[in-house]
Design a protein around this motif. Sequence first.
Motif, PDB file in Angstrom:
ATOM      1  N   VAL A   1       4.219  14.987   0.372  1.00  0.00           N
ATOM      2  CA  VAL A   1       2.992  14.327   0.812  1.00  0.00           C
ATOM      3  C   VAL A   1       3.232  12.926   1.362  1.00  0.00           C
ATOM      4  CG1 VAL A   1       1.538  15.637  -0.762  1.00  0.00           C
ATOM      5  CG2 VAL A   1       2.380  13.407  -1.461  1.00  0.00           C
ATOM      6  N   ALA A   2       4.453  12.436   1.333  1.00  0.00           N
ATOM      7  CA  ALA A   2       4.746  11.126   1.898  1.00  0.00           C
ATOM      8  C   ALA A   2       4.806  11.236   3.417  1.00  0.00           C
ATOM      9  CB  ALA A   2       6.079  10.610   1.366  1.00  0.00           C
ATOM     10  N   PRO A   3       4.125  10.343   4.107  1.00  0.00           N
ATOM     11  CA  PRO A   3       4.172  10.403   5.576  1.00  0.00           C
ATOM     12  C   PRO A   3       5.531   9.954   6.080  1.00  0.00           C
ATOM     13  CG  PRO A   3       2.926   8.498   4.875  1.00  0.00           C
ATOM     14  CD  PRO A   3       3.255   9.281   3.638  1.00  0.00           C
ATOM     15  N   THR A   4       5.998  10.614   7.106  1.00  0.00           N
ATOM     16  CA  THR A   4       7.287  10.259   7.693  1.00  0.00           C
ATOM     17  C   THR A   4       7.041   9.614   9.048  1.00  0.00           C
ATOM     18  OG1 THR A   4       7.487  12.439   8.668  1.00  0.00           O
ATOM     19  CG2 THR A   4       8.517  12.103   6.533  1.00  0.00           C
ATOM     20  N   SER A   5       7.811   8.623   9.347  1.00  0.00           N
ATOM     21  CA  SER A   5       7.702   7.943  10.633  1.00  0.00           C
ATOM     22  C   SER A   5       9.093   7.845  11.232  1.00  0.00           C
ATOM     23  CB  SER A   5       7.105   6.551  10.457  1.00  0.00           C
ATOM     24  OG  SER A   5       7.102   5.885  11.681  1.00  0.00           O
ATOM     25  N   SER A   6       9.253   8.386  12.420  1.00  0.00           N
ATOM     26  CA  SER A   6      10.551   8.322  13.080  1.00  0.00           C
ATOM     27  C   SER A   6      10.593   7.206  14.107  1.00  0.00           C
ATOM     28  CB  SER A   6      10.860   9.663  13.742  1.00  0.00           C
ATOM     29  OG  SER A   6       9.863   9.952  14.697  1.00  0.00           O
ATOM     30  N   CYS A   7       9.532   6.426  14.205  1.00  0.00           N
ATOM     31  CA  CYS A   7       9.459   5.343  15.177  1.00  0.00           C
ATOM     32  C   CYS A   7       9.829   4.038  14.494  1.00  0.00           C
ATOM     33  CB  CYS A   7       8.049   5.263  15.758  1.00  0.00           C
ATOM     34  SG  CYS A   7       7.894   3.985  16.992  1.00  0.00           S
ATOM     35  N   SER A   8      10.871   3.388  14.953  1.00  0.00           N
ATOM     36  CA  SER A   8      11.322   2.162  14.308  1.00  0.00           C
ATOM     37  C   SER A   8      10.537   0.939  14.771  1.00  0.00           C
ATOM     38  CB  SER A   8      12.809   1.943  14.574  1.00  0.00           C
ATOM     39  OG  SER A   8      13.018   1.824  15.969  1.00  0.00           O
TER      40      SER A   8
ATOM     41  N   PRO B   1       1.881  24.335   3.073  1.00  0.00           N
ATOM     42  CA  PRO B   1       2.456  25.485   2.355  1.00  0.00           C
ATOM     43  C   PRO B   1       3.537  25.089   1.353  1.00  0.00           C
ATOM     44  CG  PRO B   1       2.559  25.832   4.735  1.00  0.00           C
ATOM     45  CD  PRO B   1       2.074  24.453   4.512  1.00  0.00           C
ATOM     46  N   LEU B   2       4.295  24.029   1.663  1.00  0.00           N
ATOM     47  CA  LEU B   2       5.336  23.590   0.736  1.00  0.00           C
ATOM     48  C   LEU B   2       4.734  23.008  -0.536  1.00  0.00           C
ATOM     49  CD1 LEU B   2       7.796  21.971   3.287  1.00  0.00           C
ATOM     50  CD2 LEU B   2       8.049  24.138   2.109  1.00  0.00           C
ATOM     51  N   VAL B   3       3.641  22.268  -0.409  1.00  0.00           N
ATOM     52  CA  VAL B   3       2.956  21.740  -1.587  1.00  0.00           C
ATOM     53  C   VAL B   3       2.398  22.887  -2.423  1.00  0.00           C
ATOM     54  CG1 VAL B   3       0.929  20.437  -2.334  1.00  0.00           C
ATOM     55  CG2 VAL B   3       2.444  19.485  -0.612  1.00  0.00           C
TER      56      VAL B   3
ATOM     57  N   SER C   1       0.847  -1.192   0.000  1.00  0.00           N
ATOM     58  CA  SER C   1       0.000   0.000   0.000  1.00  0.00           C
ATOM     59  C   SER C   1       0.881   1.241   0.000  1.00  0.00           C
ATOM     60  CB  SER C   1      -0.924   0.008   1.207  1.00  0.00           C
ATOM     61  OG  SER C   1      -0.173   0.064   2.399  1.00  0.00           O
ATOM     62  N   TYR C   2       0.273   2.342  -0.358  1.00  0.00           N
ATOM     63  CA  TYR C   2       0.976   3.624  -0.421  1.00  0.00           C
ATOM     64  C   TYR C   2       0.088   4.658   0.245  1.00  0.00           C
ATOM     65  CZ  TYR C   2       3.446   7.637  -2.331  1.00  0.00           C
ATOM     66  OH  TYR C   2       4.141   8.807  -2.472  1.00  0.00           O
ATOM     67  N   HIS C   3       0.599   5.326   1.235  1.00  0.00           N
ATOM     68  CA  HIS C   3      -0.176   6.311   1.975  1.00  0.00           C
ATOM     69  C   HIS C   3       0.379   7.702   1.717  1.00  0.00           C
ATOM     70  CE1 HIS C   3      -2.104   3.147   4.315  1.00  0.00           C
ATOM     71  NE2 HIS C   3      -0.904   2.578   4.380  1.00  0.00           N
ATOM     72  N   VAL C   4      -0.500   8.662   1.548  1.00  0.00           N
ATOM     73  CA  VAL C   4      -0.097  10.055   1.398  1.00  0.00           C
ATOM     74  C   VAL C   4      -0.885  10.886   2.403  1.00  0.00           C
ATOM     75  CG1 VAL C   4       0.547   9.890  -1.019  1.00  0.00           C
ATOM     76  CG2 VAL C   4      -1.773  10.485  -0.425  1.00  0.00           C
ATOM     77  N   GLY C   5      -0.355  12.014   2.732  1.00  0.00           N
ATOM     78  CA  GLY C   5      -1.028  12.907   3.659  1.00  0.00           C
ATOM     79  C   GLY C   5      -0.311  14.237   3.710  1.00  0.00           C
ATOM     80  N   VAL C   6      -1.043  15.249   4.083  1.00  0.00           N
ATOM     81  CA  VAL C   6      -0.471  16.591   4.173  1.00  0.00           C
ATOM     82  C   VAL C   6      -0.717  17.103   5.584  1.00  0.00           C
ATOM     83  CG1 VAL C   6      -0.551  18.940   3.257  1.00  0.00           C
ATOM     84  CG2 VAL C   6      -0.901  17.011   1.735  1.00  0.00           C
ATOM     85  N   ASP C   7       0.347  17.508   6.259  1.00  0.00           N
ATOM     86  CA  ASP C   7       0.191  18.081   7.583  1.00  0.00           C
ATOM     87  C   ASP C   7       0.390  19.594   7.519  1.00  0.00           C
ATOM     88  OD1 ASP C   7       2.878  18.141   7.106  1.00  0.00           O
ATOM     89  OD2 ASP C   7       3.481  17.160   8.965  1.00  0.00           O
ATOM     90  N   GLY C   8       0.473  20.232   8.642  1.00  0.00           N
ATOM     91  CA  GLY C   8       0.569  21.688   8.697  1.00  0.00           C
ATOM     92  C   GLY C   8       1.822  22.256   8.064  1.00  0.00           C
TER      93      GLY C   8
ATOM     94  N   PHE D   1       8.229  14.642 -14.364  1.00  0.00           N
ATOM     95  CA  PHE D   1       8.888  13.731 -13.438  1.00  0.00           C
ATOM     96  C   PHE D   1       9.390  14.481 -12.212  1.00  0.00           C
ATOM     97  CE2 PHE D   1      12.862  11.810 -11.937  1.00  0.00           C
ATOM     98  CZ  PHE D   1      12.372  10.603 -11.472  1.00  0.00           C
ATOM     99  N   LEU D   2      10.045  15.612 -12.415  1.00  0.00           N
ATOM    100  CA  LEU D   2      10.566  16.401 -11.303  1.00  0.00           C
ATOM    101  C   LEU D   2       9.442  16.919 -10.414  1.00  0.00           C
ATOM    102  CD1 LEU D   2      13.041  17.672  -9.949  1.00  0.00           C
ATOM    103  CD2 LEU D   2      12.770  19.614 -11.489  1.00  0.00           C
ATOM    104  N   GLN D   3       8.342  17.342 -11.008  1.00  0.00           N
ATOM    105  CA  GLN D   3       7.213  17.823 -10.216  1.00  0.00           C
ATOM    106  C   GLN D   3       6.597  16.682  -9.405  1.00  0.00           C
ATOM    107  OE1 GLN D   3       3.952  19.500 -12.407  1.00  0.00           O
ATOM    108  NE2 GLN D   3       3.078  20.431 -10.584  1.00  0.00           N
ATOM    109  N   GLY D   4       6.458  15.520 -10.000  1.00  0.00           N
ATOM    110  CA  GLY D   4       5.904  14.382  -9.278  1.00  0.00           C
ATOM    111  C   GLY D   4       6.769  13.966  -8.097  1.00  0.00           C
ATOM    112  N   VAL D   5       8.076  13.948  -8.306  1.00  0.00           N
ATOM    113  CA  VAL D   5       8.989  13.595  -7.221  1.00  0.00           C
ATOM    114  C   VAL D   5       8.955  14.657  -6.126  1.00  0.00           C
ATOM    115  CG1 VAL D   5      11.430  13.302  -6.642  1.00  0.00           C
ATOM    116  CG2 VAL D   5      10.482  12.171  -8.642  1.00  0.00           C
ATOM    117  N   SER D   6       8.947  15.924  -6.506  1.00  0.00           N
ATOM    118  CA  SER D   6       8.931  17.005  -5.517  1.00  0.00           C
ATOM    119  C   SER D   6       7.659  16.984  -4.677  1.00  0.00           C
ATOM    120  CB  SER D   6       9.063  18.363  -6.209  1.00  0.00           C
ATOM    121  OG  SER D   6      10.285  18.449  -6.881  1.00  0.00           O
TER     122      SER D   6
END
Length: 77
Positions: free
Chosen positions: A57-64, A15-17, A4-11, A47-52
């Motif tokens: 919008v990719a969720p980040t997880s710092s919990c291992s 503005p960066l998006v 699966s692939y999850h996307v999300g936008v936080d605070g 391609f560059l716009q899609g990667v940027s």
Amino acid sequence: MNSSYHVGVDGLSLPLVAMTTIVFLACAVYALRQPDRPRIQAALFLFLQGVSLGVFVAPTSSCSSCSSTSRSWACTS
């Protein structure tokens, strides 16, 4: 395969998006004036716009210890 692939936008990402979209739109309008290699330029530009945008919008997880199949954004451990 159960992937699966999850996307999300936080605070911080919102503005960066928005800024990324505006800057890429301005560059695309300016690039329309260039007559040389439009297909290659458009393909690389998209391609560059899609990667940027994917980075923002990719969720980040710092919990291992969180499971990769977990549907929640927050780590509960």
